[in-house]
Design a protein around this motif. Structure first.
Motif, PDB file in Angstrom:
ATOM      1  N   THR A   1     -27.704 -48.313 -80.790  1.00 23.53           N
ATOM      2  CA  THR A   1     -27.703 -47.532 -82.032  1.00 23.53           C
ATOM      3  C   THR A   1     -26.277 -47.321 -82.533  1.00 23.53           C
ATOM      4  OG1 THR A   1     -29.692 -46.430 -81.235  1.00 23.53           O
ATOM      5  CG2 THR A   1     -28.560 -45.397 -83.086  1.00 23.53           C
TER       6      THR A   1
ATOM      7  N   ASP B   1     -37.288 -46.988 -83.217  1.00 23.19           N
ATOM      8  CA  ASP B   1     -37.301 -46.242 -81.965  1.00 23.19           C
ATOM      9  C   ASP B   1     -38.020 -44.923 -82.189  1.00 23.19           C
ATOM     10  OD1 ASP B   1     -36.898 -45.174 -79.531  1.00 23.19           O
ATOM     11  OD2 ASP B   1     -34.736 -45.518 -79.454  1.00 23.19           O
TER      12      ASP B   1
ATOM     13  N   ARG C   1     -38.303 -42.282 -78.410  1.00 21.48           N
ATOM     14  CA  ARG C   1     -37.335 -41.355 -77.825  1.00 21.48           C
ATOM     15  C   ARG C   1     -37.074 -40.211 -78.809  1.00 21.48           C
ATOM     16  NH1 ARG C   1     -32.010 -40.881 -77.607  1.00 21.48           N
ATOM     17  NH2 ARG C   1     -31.568 -42.802 -78.718  1.00 21.48           N
TER      18      ARG C   1
ATOM     19  N   GLN D   1     -30.825 -39.866 -84.955  1.00 27.56           N
ATOM     20  CA  GLN D   1     -29.486 -40.412 -84.651  1.00 27.56           C
ATOM     21  C   GLN D   1     -29.072 -41.427 -85.721  1.00 27.56           C
ATOM     22  OE1 GLN D   1     -29.363 -42.544 -80.927  1.00 27.56           O
ATOM     23  NE2 GLN D   1     -27.134 -42.705 -80.878  1.00 27.56           N
TER      24      GLN D   1
ATOM     25  N   ASP E   1     -32.694 -51.196 -85.719  1.00 26.21           N
ATOM     26  CA  ASP E   1     -32.459 -50.692 -84.362  1.00 26.21           C
ATOM     27  C   ASP E   1     -33.778 -50.717 -83.588  1.00 26.21           C
ATOM     28  OD1 ASP E   1     -31.080 -49.559 -82.274  1.00 26.21           O
ATOM     29  OD2 ASP E   1     -31.362 -47.500 -82.984  1.00 26.21           O
TER      30      ASP E   1
HETATM   31 MG    MG Z   1     -30.690 -46.211 -79.439  1.00 23.86          MG
END
Ligand code: MG
Ligand code: GTP
Length: 377
Positions: free
Chosen positions: A201, A225, A228, A234, A270
């Motif tokens: 990332t 993603d 998570r 993020q 990502d």
């Molecule tokens: Mg990551």
């Protein structure tokens, strides 16, 4: 250019004509192959068959000077009386044929037919430096051989020219991934994949900033993603800071829809991190790659994973067809030889080097000379 790394099989090889020979083999050791042979001839005379060679490298775990102790071994059998019934010329011819066959078998199997090569004394210091920085012996030897082939011995007579010759030889062997400039109206899709916590990332955010700055094209980000906690946030945070469109998706089809909808020239995607033994995850990634057919797939690996773990990871991630390698956490080690091992083992060109946690700094497009300088200190 054209320095080619190959994986080598076991150094120790048996002579193909071994079964013709009588009596036990005797092993002699020396600081060079010549010295080992001299010992053999002194003990058994000059009529010898060399049936095996070996070079052993030992590093003392307790030594303070970290010097490398290496010696050569030669395994010989005296000529047997009964096979001397063949005329000498025929024997010599048979012997030559078996040697030729051994060489071509080794070449076919990616082996190294020149295994008796000694590192020239003038290159020994930088060669040993490569070994101490973690470069596998087989690759360090290839680099030294390339350096020796590119220069006359008298051009390597002082330390600094020998050192520079090795830096150049390292640089010659480093392949970097190329990227054609993006055309107007073209949309390019880039995927990053790799094991947990490798720096995917962070690298994706750095690459996005780099592309925006250098190509003056629009960049969009997608996160798949969804597993998570905070993974989406993020990348979303980076997208907001860099003023880029962002989307999140939990299936290959939704990612494909976002790729079509987002108004950007580069779409950077990502993916979640998983270990190389997670076959289910790799199946999901493979589906994503099949649906998207991305232009670039960057495998992200920390430098310290070089060796068995990187080879296993690359082998497993091969199903998502990575075509380049981002090496991360280069700042976290004082031994950079892993870069050579990664390149030679995985046979993927480098795309970027990541040297810290700062986004978008600490990230550079791979450059052979710069990488050679990192490795050679
Ligand atoms: Mg990551
Ligand atoms: N020192 C150092 N840290 C790095 C580098 N690249 C990433 N990191 C750090 O490594 C940690 C993990 O980075 P991420 O980018 O989240 O890694 P990831 O591969 O996306 O992780 P997952 O999505 O959980 O698999 C973070 O703390 C990063 O700041 C680097 O080049 N050097």
């Amino acid at each position: 250019m054209g320095h080619n790394f190959m994986k080598r099989n076991a150094f120790w090889t048996a002579h193909p004509g071994h079964h013709l020979l009588q009596g036990p083999a005797h092993c002699f050791r020396g600081r060079s192959m010549k010295e080992a042979l001299n010992h053999a001839e002194a003990a058994l005379g000059r009529q010898l068959w060399v049936v095996g060679t070996n070079r052993t490298i030992a590093r003392s775990r307790f030594s303070t000077d970290k010097s490398i102790d290496q010696w050569y071994e030669v395994e010989v059998v005296p000529h047997a009386a009964d096979i001397q019934t063949k005329p000498t010329e025929t024997l010599a011819h048979d012997h030559l044929k078996t040697v030729h066959k051994a060489v071509s078998d080794l070449e076919d199997s990616g082996g190294d037919p020149l295994r008796l090569w000694d590192v020239p004394a003038c290159l020994n210091t930088p060669y040993q430096y490569l070994i101490r920085s973690g470069v596998e012996v087989v690759y360090a030897e290839r680099i030294a051989r390339h350096a020796a082939a590119c220069h006359k011995p008298r051009d390597l007579s002082d330390d600094s020219s020998a050192w520079q010759a090795m830096i150049d030889a390292v640089a010659d062997g480093i392949s970097v991934a190329h990227r054609a400039p993006i055309e107007d109206g073209e949309k390019r899709v880039i995927l990053v994949v790799g094991p947990t916590g490798a720096g995917k990332t962070t690298s994706l955010a750095k690459m996005a900033a780099h592309l925006q700055l250098t190509s003056e094209k629009r960049v969009g980000l997608i996160s798949c993603d969804m597993f998570r906690i905070a993974a989406v946030e993020q990348l979303d945070t980076y997208a907001r800071i860099m003023n880029m469109p962002f989307a999140a998706a939990d299936s290959a089809q939704i990612v494909a829809d976002h790729v079509a909808e987002i108004d950007a020239d580069w779409i950077l995607i990502d993916t979640p991190g998983r270990g190389p033994l997670d076959d289910n995850h790799l199946d999901i990634l493979r589906e994503l790659v099949d649906v998207l057919n991305p232009d670039e797939v960057h495998l992200v690996l920390p430098i310290e994973s070089a060796g068995r773990w990187a080879r296993l990871t690359a082998e497993k991630f091969a199903v998502v067809r990575p075509d380049r390698l981002i090496v991360t956490k280069i700042d976290e080690t004082d031994r950079h030889g892993g870069l050579i091992n990664l390149l030679a083992d995985l046979k993927l060109p480098f795309s970027y080097m990541s040297t810290g946690q700062n986004v978008p700094q600490d990230f550079y497009p791979a450059d052979p000379d710069q990488i050679a300088s990192i490795i050679m200190g």
